[in-house]
Write an enzyme that holds these catalytic residues in place. Structure first.
Site, short mmCIF file in Angstrom:
data_model
loop_
_atom_site.label_atom_id
_atom_site.label_comp_id
_atom_site.label_asym_id
_atom_site.label_seq_id
_atom_site.Cartn_x
_atom_site.Cartn_y
_atom_site.Cartn_z
N GLU A 133 0.86 -1.18 0.00
CA GLU A 133 0.00 0.00 0.00
C GLU A 133 0.89 1.23 0.00
OE1 GLU A 133 -3.87 1.99 2.24
OE2 GLU A 133 -2.81 0.35 3.22
N HIS A 198 -5.79 6.14 -2.03
CA HIS A 198 -5.27 7.44 -1.58
C HIS A 198 -5.16 8.36 -2.79
CE1 HIS A 198 -4.33 6.32 2.63
NE2 HIS A 198 -4.26 5.10 2.11
N HIS A 219 -9.93 0.30 0.05
CA HIS A 219 -10.79 0.89 1.10
C HIS A 219 -11.65 2.02 0.55
CE1 HIS A 219 -7.45 3.69 1.45
NE2 HIS A 219 -6.75 2.94 2.28
N ASP A 281 -8.55 -3.82 7.29
CA ASP A 281 -7.54 -2.75 7.27
C ASP A 281 -7.00 -2.55 8.68
OD1 ASP A 281 -5.88 -0.81 6.22
OD2 ASP A 281 -7.40 0.76 6.16
#
Length: 395
Positions: A133, A198, A219, A281
């Protein structure tokens, strides 16, 4: 391996729930499924009376950072084993250890620890490959990621990283960054899962990313652009793109906090169980009492506070990771997402298995891995079984 017979349970199959069911496994594989208890039982067999509990496929968590006081970025074998042994207590039979933005040196240490830990992990949830990530993120959507490590894709760097380890199965990045499309093509060419994360991308940038391999949204809703205005004009963001691109898979932190009840209902209404994977997560405080904790590596990580069932930055300006466990995700989807138990379990089992290419996991059928969890109507886990062996049993 010994044989295993689970009987007197409600078996969650691929197409429905079978009452008064049994499951017989041999050598770590499901050998037979049926109704009532078989009479021709081997002498050398482990018998489990489900006592009316659900017999479910094992939970698959494709995005998890830590638990039990450990984080994968600690870069130690003990941390990897500690996380795996924590989450197995909550029904997770397979998980994908996930990194955070860091130096390349710290990342390599974590990859080395994974390689060593997977060989001796006999008590916890099974490891099914590493998820990177970052660090290629939009700084404006950094969330709790350390901004000093966030950067644009660098071919020399990412080619070196992918050459370093065969254990990497997925990489999450922001598709709108300079060089992100070329990065995506390279990651895809290596057979890895590519995800957007992100990101401050608008719809057109997400579509371009999707066309070049960004087929999963990391997410969903968290650290992700929605409708925005630029010079008076409105643009659809990454969230809207995730809805509009039918073939895009999404993962959600279904703790009821990162994604609250109305959004759980909306995302299920639009995407459905076949395109949604539930993820924890989870950071190191999962399975631990509330209070102060650390996000990321123990020495260099960010101090956070865990309260109200979630980790927050110390100034309470943002969430700093989830402390959810897989059982909580399923329970929350039922209670706050108004989703059936069958579909809630699907999003924690067969959908993540399909996304990750785990062909022998995700549902209960003859020939599949005997990864099984027994739980009650409140999704309280009683037994977790991996490859036909009991790895957790509530007392």
């Amino acid at each position: 391996m010994s044989s295993l017979l689970i009987y007197n349970g409600k078996l969650i199959g691929a197409s429905g729930i079978l009452e008064n069911a049994y499951l017989y496994a041999r050598d770590g594989v499901i050998y037979d499924i049926g109704v009532d208890k078989p009479t021709d039982i081997d002498e050398d067999i482990v018998l489990i009376d489900a006592e009316g509990l659900y017999i479910s496929p094992g939970f698959i968590d494709m995005h998890v950072h830590g638990g039990g006081g450990h984080d994968f970025m600690d870069g130690t074998v003990a941390a990897f084993l500690g996380v795996a042994e924590t989450h197995v207590r909550y029904g997770t039979t397979a998980l994908s250890p996930t990194t955070l933005t860091s130096t390349t040196e710290a990342l390599f240490q974590t990859l080395d620890a994974y390689k060593a830990a997977k060989e001796i992990n006999t008590k916890g949830a099974q490891f099914v490959g590493v998820h990177l990530e970052g660090p290629y993120f939009a700084l404006s959507q950094k969330g709790a990621q350390d901004p000093k490590y966030i950067r644009h894709p660098d071919p020399e760097e990412y080619e070196k990283i992918l050459a370093y380890s065969d254990d990497i199965v997925r990489w999450s990045a922001a598709p709108e960054l300079p060089g992100a499309i070329e990065f995506g093509r390279y990651v895809k060419s290596k057979g890895k899962i590519l995800a957007l994360a992100h990101t401050d991308a608008v719809y057109e940038e997400v579509q371009a990313g999707f066309d070049n391999g960004y087929t999963l949204a990391t997410h969903f809703y968290s650290a992700m652009s929605g409708i925005t205005r630029r010079n008076a004009y409105r643009y659809a963001g990454a969230v809207e793109a995730g809805y509009l691109i039918d073939e895009m898979d999404i993962e959600i932190i279904a703790d009821g906090i990162h994604v609250p009840s109305p959004l759980l209902r909306l995302v299920f209404k639009i995407k459905g169980a076949n395109r949604i994977a539930l993820i924890t997560d989870a950071m190191r405080a999962a399975g631990m009492p509330e209070g102060e904790s650390i996000l990321g590596a123990k020495q260099e990580g960010t101090k956070v506070i865990v309260e109200d069932g979630v980790a927050k930055l110390l100034d309470r300006s943002a969430f700093a990771g989830s402390v959810a466990t897989a059982d909580r995700l399923v329970r929350t989807m039922i209670q706050e997402g108004y989703v059936s138990l069958f579909d809630s379990v699907k999003m924690m089992t067969s959908t993540p298995a399909r996304i990750m290419g785990l062909d022998s996991k995700g549902y209960l059928a003859i020939g599949m891995d005997a990864d099984i969890v027994l739980f009650d109507d409140d999704i309280r886990v009683a037994v977790t079984i991996i490859a036909g062996e009991v790895r957790y049993q509530a007392h």
